[in-house]
Each structure stands twice: as C-alpha cells, then as structure tokens.
Design an enzyme around this catalytic site. Structure first.
Site, PDB file in Angstrom:
ATOM      1  N   HIS A  12       0.877  -1.186   0.000  1.00 12.86           N
ATOM      2  CA  HIS A  12       0.000   0.000   0.000  1.00 12.86           C
ATOM      3  C   HIS A  12       0.907   1.226   0.000  1.00 12.86           C
ATOM      4  O   HIS A  12       1.262   1.776   1.038  1.00 12.86           O
ATOM      5  CB  HIS A  12      -0.939   0.017   1.204  1.00 12.86           C
ATOM      6  CG  HIS A  12      -1.995   1.083   1.105  1.00 12.86           C
ATOM      7  ND1 HIS A  12      -3.344   0.788   0.981  1.00 12.86           N
ATOM      8  CD2 HIS A  12      -1.911   2.435   1.074  1.00 12.86           C
ATOM      9  CE1 HIS A  12      -4.035   1.919   0.898  1.00 12.86           C
ATOM     10  NE2 HIS A  12      -3.175   2.938   0.955  1.00 12.86           N
ATOM     11  N   HIS A  14       1.439   4.819  -2.325  1.00 11.59           N
ATOM     12  CA  HIS A  14       0.964   5.696  -3.399  1.00 11.59           C
ATOM     13  C   HIS A  14       2.152   6.287  -4.153  1.00 11.59           C
ATOM     14  O   HIS A  14       2.961   7.017  -3.575  1.00 11.59           O
ATOM     15  CB  HIS A  14       0.107   6.825  -2.830  1.00 11.59           C
ATOM     16  CG  HIS A  14      -1.219   6.379  -2.317  1.00 11.59           C
ATOM     17  ND1 HIS A  14      -2.391   6.541  -3.038  1.00 11.59           N
ATOM     18  CD2 HIS A  14      -1.572   5.765  -1.162  1.00 11.59           C
ATOM     19  CE1 HIS A  14      -3.406   6.056  -2.336  1.00 11.59           C
ATOM     20  NE2 HIS A  14      -2.929   5.568  -1.192  1.00 11.59           N
ATOM     21  N   ASP A  16       1.997   8.596  -6.401  1.00 14.19           N
ATOM     22  CA  ASP A  16       1.839  10.049  -6.458  1.00 14.19           C
ATOM     23  C   ASP A  16       1.890  10.685  -5.071  1.00 14.19           C
ATOM     24  O   ASP A  16       1.755  11.904  -4.936  1.00 14.19           O
ATOM     25  CB  ASP A  16       0.555  10.446  -7.195  1.00 14.19           C
ATOM     26  CG  ASP A  16      -0.612   9.513  -6.922  1.00 14.19           C
ATOM     27  OD1 ASP A  16      -0.576   8.792  -5.905  1.00 14.19           O
ATOM     28  OD2 ASP A  16      -1.569   9.490  -7.718  1.00 14.19           O
ATOM     29  N   GLY A 170     -10.275   8.320  -2.089  1.00 15.47           N
ATOM     30  CA  GLY A 170     -10.898   9.641  -2.073  1.00 15.47           C
ATOM     31  C   GLY A 170     -11.954   9.755  -0.992  1.00 15.47           C
ATOM     32  O   GLY A 170     -11.863   9.114   0.052  1.00 15.47           O
ATOM     33  N   HIS A 197      -9.862   1.314  -0.692  1.00 12.25           N
ATOM     34  CA  HIS A 197      -9.765   2.118   0.531  1.00 12.25           C
ATOM     35  C   HIS A 197     -11.137   2.108   1.202  1.00 12.25           C
ATOM     36  O   HIS A 197     -12.119   2.563   0.609  1.00 12.25           O
ATOM     37  CB  HIS A 197      -9.412   3.570   0.200  1.00 12.25           C
ATOM     38  CG  HIS A 197      -7.967   3.817  -0.094  1.00 12.25           C
ATOM     39  ND1 HIS A 197      -7.352   3.363  -1.249  1.00 12.25           N
ATOM     40  CD2 HIS A 197      -7.013   4.499   0.601  1.00 12.25           C
ATOM     41  CE1 HIS A 197      -6.080   3.752  -1.238  1.00 12.25           C
ATOM     42  NE2 HIS A 197      -5.847   4.436  -0.126  1.00 12.25           N
ATOM     43  N   GLU A 200     -11.861   3.835   6.608  1.00  8.06           N
ATOM     44  CA  GLU A 200     -10.868   4.828   7.019  1.00  8.06           C
ATOM     45  C   GLU A 200     -11.599   6.044   7.589  1.00  8.06           C
ATOM     46  O   GLU A 200     -11.447   6.388   8.753  1.00  8.06           O
ATOM     47  CB  GLU A 200     -10.008   5.214   5.817  1.00  8.06           C
ATOM     48  CG  GLU A 200      -8.831   6.106   6.127  1.00  8.06           C
ATOM     49  CD  GLU A 200      -8.000   6.413   4.887  1.00  8.06           C
ATOM     50  OE1 GLU A 200      -6.928   7.009   5.071  1.00  8.06           O
ATOM     51  OE2 GLU A 200      -8.411   6.085   3.754  1.00  8.06           O
ATOM     52  N   ASP A 278       2.204   3.942   2.717  1.00 10.42           N
ATOM     53  CA  ASP A 278       1.145   4.831   2.221  1.00 10.42           C
ATOM     54  C   ASP A 278       1.730   5.934   1.343  1.00 10.42           C
ATOM     55  O   ASP A 278       1.792   5.794   0.132  1.00 10.42           O
ATOM     56  CB  ASP A 278       0.305   5.406   3.360  1.00 10.42           C
ATOM     57  CG  ASP A 278      -1.086   5.842   2.896  1.00 10.42           C
ATOM     58  OD1 ASP A 278      -1.489   5.464   1.773  1.00 10.42           O
ATOM     59  OD2 ASP A 278      -1.780   6.520   3.654  1.00 10.42           O
ATOM     60  N   ASP A 279       2.136   7.065   1.931  1.00 12.28           N
ATOM     61  CA  ASP A 279       2.694   8.201   1.179  1.00 12.28           C
ATOM     62  C   ASP A 279       4.047   8.574   1.786  1.00 12.28           C
ATOM     63  O   ASP A 279       4.181   9.623   2.428  1.00 12.28           O
ATOM     64  CB  ASP A 279       1.757   9.411   1.244  1.00 12.28           C
ATOM     65  CG  ASP A 279       0.376   9.118   0.697  1.00 12.28           C
ATOM     66  OD1 ASP A 279       0.263   8.924  -0.528  1.00 12.28           O
ATOM     67  OD2 ASP A 279      -0.586   9.094   1.488  1.00 12.28           O
TER      68      ASP A 279
END
Length: 333
Positions: A12, A14, A16, A170, A197, A200, A278-279
């Site tokens: 998981h 991202h 971007d 989103g 997702h 959450e 994640d990010d």
C-alpha cells in the site's frame, strides 16, 4: 525487527504520494512553477510532515505539491522511475505502487491516457535498473464522481497489461462504493485484482460494501473493522487482507495514536494484516521505520511483526510461482 530471511514488501504505497522534495524543486524550476520555497531545506516543511501533531488538512496540502509540478509526461515517467529506485534503497524486494492518473494529470491538464503510459514506462525501467519487483495498481479517485472515474478507468484499461489491480480512493463518505459497482465489474472482467480504501473515514459498512459490491480482496486501512465483530470474523475466515499504514493513520487523524491503532487486534484475530507506508515522501518515513519504530509503538510483539511481514507476501497480487521465486531469490541473498 525485519526478518532478513523473508521478502520485504510494501503493498500500500501511493506513487503520487512519494514524490521526492528534490524532484518537486527540480520540476518547479524546470517549468517555472511558483513553489512555497526555493531551497530544499526551506521547501521540505511544505511538502513533508515535520510536526508530531496530526493535521489532515496540512497533510493533504503537502500531498498536492507533488502533483502540482507534473507539467509533462516525462515528469510523470521520472517520478515513477524514482519510486522504484526509492523502493530499492529501502530494501524492498516487492512493491505495489498505486496511482490515480487523473489526479496526476489534472493540474496541467495532461492526457490521462498518456500519464498511464508514462507511469508504466517509468516503473518498467526502474524494475530493470534496480532489480526490484514492482506492480502497478490503478486508482479511481471517487471524489471526481462516477463519470470522471469511468474516463479514468478507460485510460487504465487501454494499458491493461501494465496494470495488476484497481483501487478506489478519495471521499469515502461523500462517494460510497456502491456508486462504482459497474467500474469494478469492468476491472474484474479485465482480470485485475481488487483492493479498496474503506473503513478509514466511514465505518464498517463501507468495508462490507467494498467486499460485497466491489469484490475487494484486500482493504486499504480498514481501521473501523474492529467496530464490527462479525466483520472481523469474516475477514479472517475469508482471508481478506488489511493493508495497514501505521504512521499515516496517525498523521491523518484516522487513529489518535500508534498505541490505539487496531493492527495488533487484527493480527490477534487472525486477520491477514500487513505493514505498509502509504505516502512515504509526504510522511517522512520509510518501510524500515514502520517495522522498527511504528510497529513496536503500536504494541506489536516481535512475532507479530514477523507475521505482518509474512502477510505482506501472502497478500501480494502475485501468482504462487512468483511468490515462491521471490522467496528463493531472497534466500539466495
């Protein structure tokens, strides 16, 4: 806390959400884009979490800077390539990189189809150069609505051989999964895996929806699953994985603290939960931090951390022969 005899995965992550601060600075200069700072040290607080206090609004603002500088398809290819390089530097053997082509395209109105093509090319080049096994997961950004997501899906399907799975991310509360049943039917018809997702921002009902209506094999975050004992039983019995992201969930105020994160409960209940970033560029962490700092702070024992590492490979969107080959490659060193 990482078992070096086992493959290290991040399923998981991202693409971007993992754009280097230096790359943001470089692209800003290349395309004459006004940035909030002009040096790496002064830019970093604007694009990376530097405070211990959770702040979702600030987190999202930092996330957006990465895509604001994607002013060409070559820029998209570059950040995809660098994502694989970062994975190699982190010691990952296998990584699944997810991306929303519409999100990456929107600031500079790039062709969404072209973004998909550029990302696939960058990742393939990175895998060749850095000897990392990477797969791509396309994201539908539900916040843009059903019609826009269909366009995004069409761009992904045009390059279906380069995509392994479909995700939905989103505004979980404003755009429930049920709106996207047709989109995910098309994804399954294309032979893709499904991860969503869910749980959450919304409650357990969002996770049920992802499983029953979208065909989710894995759930991104899924922290609210612990509120429904029947759901916990179902996840364990049907081997539906939870992609846990410890530090991220605290930084976005999804959970109040690492000590209150449900990952330990998932593992104790026999749910296939894994450790992921994640990010990472925005969060200022890497997978090593999640294993050696975040997981112990979340109350995981050494054996539970090892189990989460095993679960990462179990849940990977790979065939059994591919998993066996990965295990063998790691064993050989």
């Amino acid at each position: 806390m990482i078992d070096s005899s086992l493959p290290l995965t991040d399923i998981h992550r991202h693409l971007d959400g993992n754009i280097r601060a230096q790359t943001i600075l470089d692209l800003g200069r290349e395309f004459n884009i006004a940035l909030p700072a002009t040096t790496l040290d002064t830019l970093r607080p604007h694009v990376q979490v530097t405070s211990l206090e959770p702040d979702l609004v600030s987190f999202l603002a930092k996330l957006d800077w990465g895509v604001k500088v994607l002013a060409s398809l070559e820029a998209c290819r570059r950040v995809a390539y660098e994502n694989v390089e970062d994975a190699a530097r982190n010691g990952l053997h296998y990584v699944e990189l997810r991306f929303s082509p519409r999100y990456m395209a929107m600031t500079h109105r790039l062709p969404v189809d072209g973004v998909v093509e550029a990302v696939i090319a960058g990742v393939q080049e990175g895998c060749r150069d850095f000897q990392v096994d990477a797969r791509l997961i396309g994201i539908l950004s539900r916040t843009f609505g059903e019609a826009a997501c269909q366009e995004e899906l069409a761009a992904l399907l045009a390059h279906r051989e380069g995509i392994t799975a479909l995700d939905l991310a989103g505004d979980e509360l404003g755009f429930p999964g049920t709106l996207f049943r047709n989109h995910f039917n098309q994804a399954r018809d294309a032979g893709w895996h499904i991860t969503v997702h869910a749980g959450e921002a919304a409650g357990p009902e969002s996770i049920w929806q992802a499983i029953r209506e979208l065909g989710a094999e894995r759930i991104g975050h899924g922290v609210k699953a612990v509120e429904d004992p029947a759901l916990m039983d179902y996840l364990a019995e049907h081997r539906i994985g939870i992609e846990s992201c410890l530090t991220s969930n605290v930084q976005t105020s999804t959970v109040a603290s690492l000590a209150q994160h449900p990952l330990k409960q998932f593992l104790e209940h026999g749910v296939l939960a894994s450790l992921n970033t994640d990010d990472p560029a925005v969060q200022g962490v890497d997978i090593i931090h999640e294993y050696t700092v975040a997981a112990p702070a979340a109350g995981l024992s050494r054996e539970q951390i090892r189990q989460a590492q095993i679960n990462g490979l179990t849940l990977a969107f790979l065939g059994e022969q591919e998993k066996a080959a990965l295990i063998q490659r790691v064993a050989k060193g």
